[in-house]
Design an enzyme around this catalytic site. Structure first.
Site, mmCIF file in Angstrom:
data_model
loop_
_atom_site.group_PDB
_atom_site.id
_atom_site.type_symbol
_atom_site.label_atom_id
_atom_site.label_comp_id
_atom_site.label_asym_id
_atom_site.label_seq_id
_atom_site.Cartn_x
_atom_site.Cartn_y
_atom_site.Cartn_z
ATOM 1 C CE LYS A 261 12.512 41.872 -52.659
ATOM 2 N NZ LYS A 261 12.717 40.413 -52.661
ATOM 3 C CG HIS B 141 13.743 43.895 -56.368
ATOM 4 N ND1 HIS B 141 14.071 44.637 -55.456
ATOM 5 C CD2 HIS B 141 14.556 42.884 -56.364
ATOM 6 C CE1 HIS B 141 14.830 43.893 -54.615
ATOM 7 N NE2 HIS B 141 15.238 42.942 -55.153
ATOM 8 C CB SER C 255 17.455 44.038 -56.780
ATOM 9 O OG SER C 255 18.414 42.828 -56.650
#
Length: 559
Positions: free
Chosen positions: A444, A412, A384
């Site tokens: 996310k 992610h 990330s």
């Protein structure tokens, strides 16, 4: 049109008609790539049919609508194809990026800190004689009597708060008054003591005079929220909103989520192993397991704790955990709390990983040289902070060669990576059967909270009893379970359609940024757009950055 032309120039289009490299795009049609696959930033819809029960309808695709960014899509497809050639099809050699900090940035950063520290000590020295906002004052709290109690903070921590953090405190902990979509409304705060304490401005009537009220009300980004409180409309660069559910939640998920309150409470007030499991939890676990191609799944209440509590349950004394050097803090905390031995390999360096594995198998445990009980390799689908893909195909190949388990963190990547959102494994063409533990979060891409572990039935049954997040922690809210289920339905129907593309919301937001920072932000965006929008804004040297950012209508948080 002017902004669109600027976008085209930054992408490198000189004649106004960008054409992607045929060699790069042809790899997307090669036999090595499944028929349904497109690049990670494509807005075209990948067909994915399933016959595994009623949940198969969750993952049917819809017909794509007109793409508003077609004039720049080809260039972005070319960049994505290059990444696929390195990390998925391996038609091109992987290029390890130099992550070292440039000397100029390093020196100026240290110089900035040095100036702040020296000035802070000078101010502390003169405050002893002249007084100041941090001068010691009488307190009604007994714990402030240092003759009876030890100081709560170390001297350096206290100095950092006084002389460094308070100077830029208005950057942090900003209260918001809207949903965290592409734009966000931030309540205005003021300080009467040089940022030592902050308080909400309130309404325009709370200002001192008419000139201040006129300055606020005539501002380009002034908005009045509930109870006429003063707020500022900002571009949101800090929220996890990869598929845009924060922008259109009222349309996509609100009805089902609110209706779930008719049957279930907001919180079960118990762990999964006691009275915290509901039909929504079981439905979500079955959905995640089928979506990830695993036998079973376990959903937990917090994404960070999913790693921090699962890893100690899987490995312990006598085991070896091999971790990528850029793995997230949650993995680091879980590894440290497990009691297992830890080895680090260089980021995405498969040769170094193989050397570490070979040495661990040959040498065994320190001192005794006995073989390790088990070896587990932990990687992330998308790192990330760097926005880089994991070379998953080669990681799996090496682990299978040496008999090591693979733990993949897809916090992610799931939902936003791969043609149908199934994450790094789908993007790289890796069979999920070759990945022993698949971890991800609902924060996310799915507009919720919590995390999951997907694995074999035996592994999940073991974790239900041994994982602290399952046995001891409060279970995931049934309302959040419904939110994730609803987002799965919506994303499966329109995943990669232009109206729901993973970058459409951010690109719209960037196009609204004031011209003085537009080029910089757009350049940063385009560098990361083909990496599934893992965008982080760094600043060197350290200085109070809220003024230019808020003047440009920007808001950035760092996790």
């Amino acid at each position: 049109m002017k902004r669109r032309s600027r976008l085209r120039r930054l992408l490198g289009f000189a004649d106004g008609s960008g054409k992607a490299s045929q060699a790069a795009l042809s790899r997307l049609d090669s036999d090595d790539v499944p028929e349904a696959e497109v690049s990670s930033t494509s807005s075209g819809v990948a067909s994915h049919t399933s016959s595994n029960g009623d949940l198969g309808s969750f993952f049917e695709s819809s017909t794509p609508a007109e793409d508003p960014y077609q004039d720049v899509r080809e260039r972005m497809e070319e960049l994505a194809a290059k990444d696929r050639a390195m990390f998925a099809t391996h038609d091109e050699p992987s290029q390890l990026h130099d992550l070292s900090l440039p000397a100029f940035a390093a020196y100026t950063t240290y110089l900035g800190y040095a100036v702040l520290i020296v000035c802070g000590h000078i101010r502390d020295f003169f405050s002893r004689f002249l007084g100041g906002r941090y001068s010691s004052r009488s307190s009604t709290f007994a714990s402030d009597n240092l003759s009876l109690y030890a100081p709560l903070l170390k001297s350096w921590e206290n100095f950092y708060t006084r002389r460094l953090y308070h100077r830029i405190q208005d950057c942090f902990n900003r209260p918001i008054a809207s949903n965290p979509g592409a734009t966000i409304q931030v309540l205005e705060r003021v300080s009467d003591d040089g940022n030592k304490t902050m308080k909400l401005l309130g309404t325009l009537s709370d200002l001192d005079n008419d000139s201040q009220r006129e300055l606020y009300s005539n501002g380009d980004h002034f908005v009045a929220v509930s109870d006429d409180r003063v707020a500022r409309q900002c571009i949101n660069l800090g929220s996890y909103n990869y598929l845009g559910f924060a922008d259109d939640w009222q349309v996509t998920c609100a009805r089902d989520v609110i209706a779930s309150l008719d049957d279930l409470p907001v919180s079960m007030s118990a762990s999964l192993n006691e009275f915290g499991t509901t039909t929504r939890h079981r439905e979500l676990e079955r959905l995640v397991a089928r979506f990830m191609g695993k036998e079973d799944a376990l959903v937990l209440n917090m994404g960070f704790n999913t790693n921090a509590t699962t890893i100690p349950a899987l490995v312990g004394r006598g085991d070896l955990l091999i971790s990528d050097e850029l793995n997230h803090t949650s993995i680091v905390n879980g590894a440290r709390g497990s009691g297992a031995a830890i080895r680090i390999f260089r980021h995405n360096d498969i040769d170094n990983l193989e050397n570490v594995l070979r040495e661990a198998i040959i040498m065994g445990r320190p001192r005794t040289r006995r073989p390790w009980n088990k070896i587990m390799v932990v990687v992330e689908g998308i790192y990330s902070m760097e926005g880089e893909y994991c070379d998953l195909a080669n990681v799996v190949r090496v682990c299978k060669k040496y008999g090591a388990y693979v733990y993949l963190d897809e916090a992610h990547s799931v939902g936003a990576m791969g043609p149908t959102g199934r994450g790094c494994a789908e993007y790289c063409g890796v069979d999920t059967a070759d990945i022993d533990i698949m971890m991800g979060t609902f924060t996310k891409s799915f507009g919720g909270m919590g995390g999951y572990i997907a694995a074999s039935k035996d592994t999940i049954a073991f974790l239900r009893q041994r994982c602290a997040g399952s046995a001891n922690h409060n279970s995931l809210s049934p309302v959040v379970c419904q939110q994730v289920i609803s987002s799965f339905k919506v994303s499966s129907e329109s995943l990669r359609a232009p109206s729901q593309s993973s970058h459409a919301h951010l690109l719209n937001a960037f196009l609204a940024v004031s011209p003085n920072v537009f080029d910089l932000l757009l350049a940063c965006f385009l560098l990361h757009a083909h990496r599934d929008l893992i965008l982080n804004v760094f600043q060197f040297p350290p200085r109070p950055f809220p003024s230019p950012c808020l003047d440009a209508n920007l808001l950035n948080f760092r996790r």
